[in-house]
Design a protein around this motif. Structure first.
Motif, PDB file in Angstrom:
ATOM      1  N   VAL A 135       0.834  -1.198   0.000  1.00 38.32           N
ATOM      2  CA  VAL A 135       0.000   0.000   0.000  1.00 38.32           C
ATOM      3  C   VAL A 135       0.869   1.249   0.000  1.00 38.32           C
ATOM      4  CG1 VAL A 135      -1.610   1.350   1.406  1.00 38.32           C
ATOM      5  CG2 VAL A 135      -2.013  -1.082   1.026  1.00 38.32           C
ATOM      6  N   LEU A 158      -6.325  -9.041   0.958  1.00 37.43           N
ATOM      7  CA  LEU A 158      -7.388  -8.491   1.798  1.00 37.43           C
ATOM      8  C   LEU A 158      -8.482  -9.526   2.057  1.00 37.43           C
ATOM      9  CD1 LEU A 158      -7.670  -4.885   0.327  1.00 37.43           C
ATOM     10  CD2 LEU A 158      -6.765  -5.540   2.562  1.00 37.43           C
ATOM     11  N   TYR A 190     -11.895  -9.486   4.695  1.00 38.78           N
ATOM     12  CA  TYR A 190     -12.702  -8.374   4.222  1.00 38.78           C
ATOM     13  C   TYR A 190     -13.711  -8.808   3.172  1.00 38.78           C
ATOM     14  CZ  TYR A 190      -9.801  -5.254   6.867  1.00 38.78           C
ATOM     15  OH  TYR A 190      -9.174  -4.643   7.911  1.00 38.78           O
ATOM     16  N   HIS A 238     -16.046  -4.020   0.559  1.00 35.02           N
ATOM     17  CA  HIS A 238     -15.034  -3.241   1.270  1.00 35.02           C
ATOM     18  C   HIS A 238     -13.728  -3.237   0.484  1.00 35.02           C
ATOM     19  CE1 HIS A 238     -13.099  -2.225   5.438  1.00 35.02           C
ATOM     20  NE2 HIS A 238     -12.841  -1.327   4.508  1.00 35.02           N
ATOM     21  N   THR A 298     -13.809  -0.767  -2.257  1.00 35.92           N
ATOM     22  CA  THR A 298     -13.579   0.593  -1.762  1.00 35.92           C
ATOM     23  C   THR A 298     -12.097   0.846  -1.545  1.00 35.92           C
ATOM     24  OG1 THR A 298     -15.745   0.653  -0.693  1.00 35.92           O
ATOM     25  CG2 THR A 298     -14.104   2.214   0.096  1.00 35.92           C
ATOM     26  N   VAL A 299     -11.420  -0.130  -0.924  1.00 37.01           N
ATOM     27  CA  VAL A 299      -9.993   0.006  -0.672  1.00 37.01           C
ATOM     28  C   VAL A 299      -9.234   0.161  -1.989  1.00 37.01           C
ATOM     29  CG1 VAL A 299      -7.936  -1.184   0.190  1.00 37.01           C
ATOM     30  CG2 VAL A 299     -10.042  -1.222   1.529  1.00 37.01           C
ATOM     31  N   GLN A 335      -9.562   3.526  -3.475  1.00 35.61           N
ATOM     32  CA  GLN A 335      -8.728   4.497  -2.760  1.00 35.61           C
ATOM     33  C   GLN A 335      -7.264   4.352  -3.149  1.00 35.61           C
ATOM     34  OE1 GLN A 335      -9.515   6.951  -0.707  1.00 35.61           O
ATOM     35  NE2 GLN A 335     -11.724   6.610  -0.659  1.00 35.61           N
ATOM     36  N   SER A 386      -4.512   7.014   0.509  1.00 33.59           N
ATOM     37  CA  SER A 386      -4.004   5.902   1.304  1.00 33.59           C
ATOM     38  C   SER A 386      -4.669   5.794   2.667  1.00 33.59           C
ATOM     39  CB  SER A 386      -2.492   6.042   1.497  1.00 33.59           C
ATOM     40  OG  SER A 386      -2.196   7.253   2.176  1.00 33.59           O
ATOM     41  N   GLU A 428      -7.876   5.204   3.637  1.00 31.55           N
ATOM     42  CA  GLU A 428      -8.786   4.081   3.805  1.00 31.55           C
ATOM     43  C   GLU A 428      -8.054   2.745   3.887  1.00 31.55           C
ATOM     44  OE1 GLU A 428     -12.107   1.650   4.136  1.00 31.55           O
ATOM     45  OE2 GLU A 428     -11.855   3.792   4.490  1.00 31.55           O
ATOM     46  N   PRO A 429      -7.087   2.457   2.992  1.00 33.07           N
ATOM     47  CA  PRO A 429      -6.328   1.215   3.157  1.00 33.07           C
ATOM     48  C   PRO A 429      -5.618   1.139   4.496  1.00 33.07           C
ATOM     49  CG  PRO A 429      -6.006   2.106   0.957  1.00 33.07           C
ATOM     50  CD  PRO A 429      -6.748   3.152   1.736  1.00 33.07           C
ATOM     51  N   ALA A 475      -8.061   0.136   7.094  1.00 37.41           N
ATOM     52  CA  ALA A 475      -8.426  -1.266   6.939  1.00 37.41           C
ATOM     53  C   ALA A 475      -7.329  -2.174   7.477  1.00 37.41           C
ATOM     54  CB  ALA A 475      -8.698  -1.571   5.466  1.00 37.41           C
TER      55      ALA A 475
END
Length: 244
Positions: A102, A174, A179, A183, A186-187, A190, A197, A199-200, A203
């Motif tokens: 990420v 993920l 997850y 979700h 969404t990640v 992002q 970064s 939201e990741p 998570a």
């Protein structure tokens, strides 16, 4: 003790107690002349061990551990626990890889995820083989908005470019973290957005907390199982109990 006495401590039904005994998660209970089960502190300790093993290792492993113990296969029971700890370690390593990934993904790199990304486009079958999933799984991720591979104009086949492979790798990791598809979508959105970064990171922090909680639950389960094994070893004639 009566079944109700054991059940009351954990807020479960007396039928559950009988089921646990039937399935080998509790040692066999002796019976009164009229057929009523007689439970002891040994059974109470076994129940505590089993019910703490479940959230730590899952129902299947918890059951396998207890039945192995009751069949005098202690090494088999311990091997089951070892597998759980090995999986937890792999999950921690996976989380570390995702965190590194990420940190690089918004810059277009693929560091920290699996093997180096293959050059050029790849087919759905090749990407599925790389991840150890089925092509149907990748198509499901695409339907959920997680993956967006292009199509070959001539054949209509999916073409996974390095960025698509990167997204598939991250989605796979993920999913292993528990997850849901929406979700993960969404990640990934992002991650694809420069500066997105936050939201990741949130998570992954939640994933880290779940791993920490699981580690602590494993410690508690190990302690309860040790209590049971110690009590069991000191119980006279424990091997003479017979189910009727």
């Amino acid at each position: 003790m009566r079944p109700a006495d054991l059940a009351r401590e954990h807020g479960i039904s007396t039928q559950a107690i009988r089921n646990y005994e039937r399935d080998g998660c509790l040692p066999p209970a002796e019976r009164t002349p009229t057929g009523y089960r007689i439970y002891t502190e040994l059974h109470a300790s076994a129940l505590r061990a089993y019910l703490t093993l479940v959230p730590a290792y899952g129902y299947a492993t918890a059951g396998s551990v207890m039945t192995a113990v009751h069949a005098e296969r202690l090494d088999e029971a311990l091997t089951e626990l070892d597998r759980g700890h090995a999986q937890l370690l792999r999950d921690r390593e996976t989380l570390a890889a995702v965190r590194e990934a990420v940190g690089h993904l918004t810059g277009g790199a693929i560091a920290g995820i699996g093997l180096p990304a293959p050059p050029g486009p790849r087919s759905v079958g090749e990407v599925a083989h790389r991840l150890g999933v089925t092509p149907a799984t990748l198509r499901a991720w695409e339907a959920a908005g997680i993956l967006t591979p292009a199509r070959d104009r001539a054949t209509g086949h999916r073409r996974y470019l390095p960025a698509d492979v990167r997204d598939a790798e991250l989605a796979h990791l993920l999913r292993r973290g528990g997850y849901l598809l929406n979700h993960i979508a969404t990640v990934l959105r992002q991650v694809r957005t420069a500066g997105g970064s936050g939201e990741p990171a949130a998570a992954l922090d939640a994933w880290q907390q779940r791993l920490t909680t699981r580690s602590l639950t494993m410690l508690t389960a190990s302690a309860r199982l040790d209590d049971y094994l110690t009590l069991r070893a000191g119980t006279p004639d424990r091997l003479d109990l017979k189910a009727t």
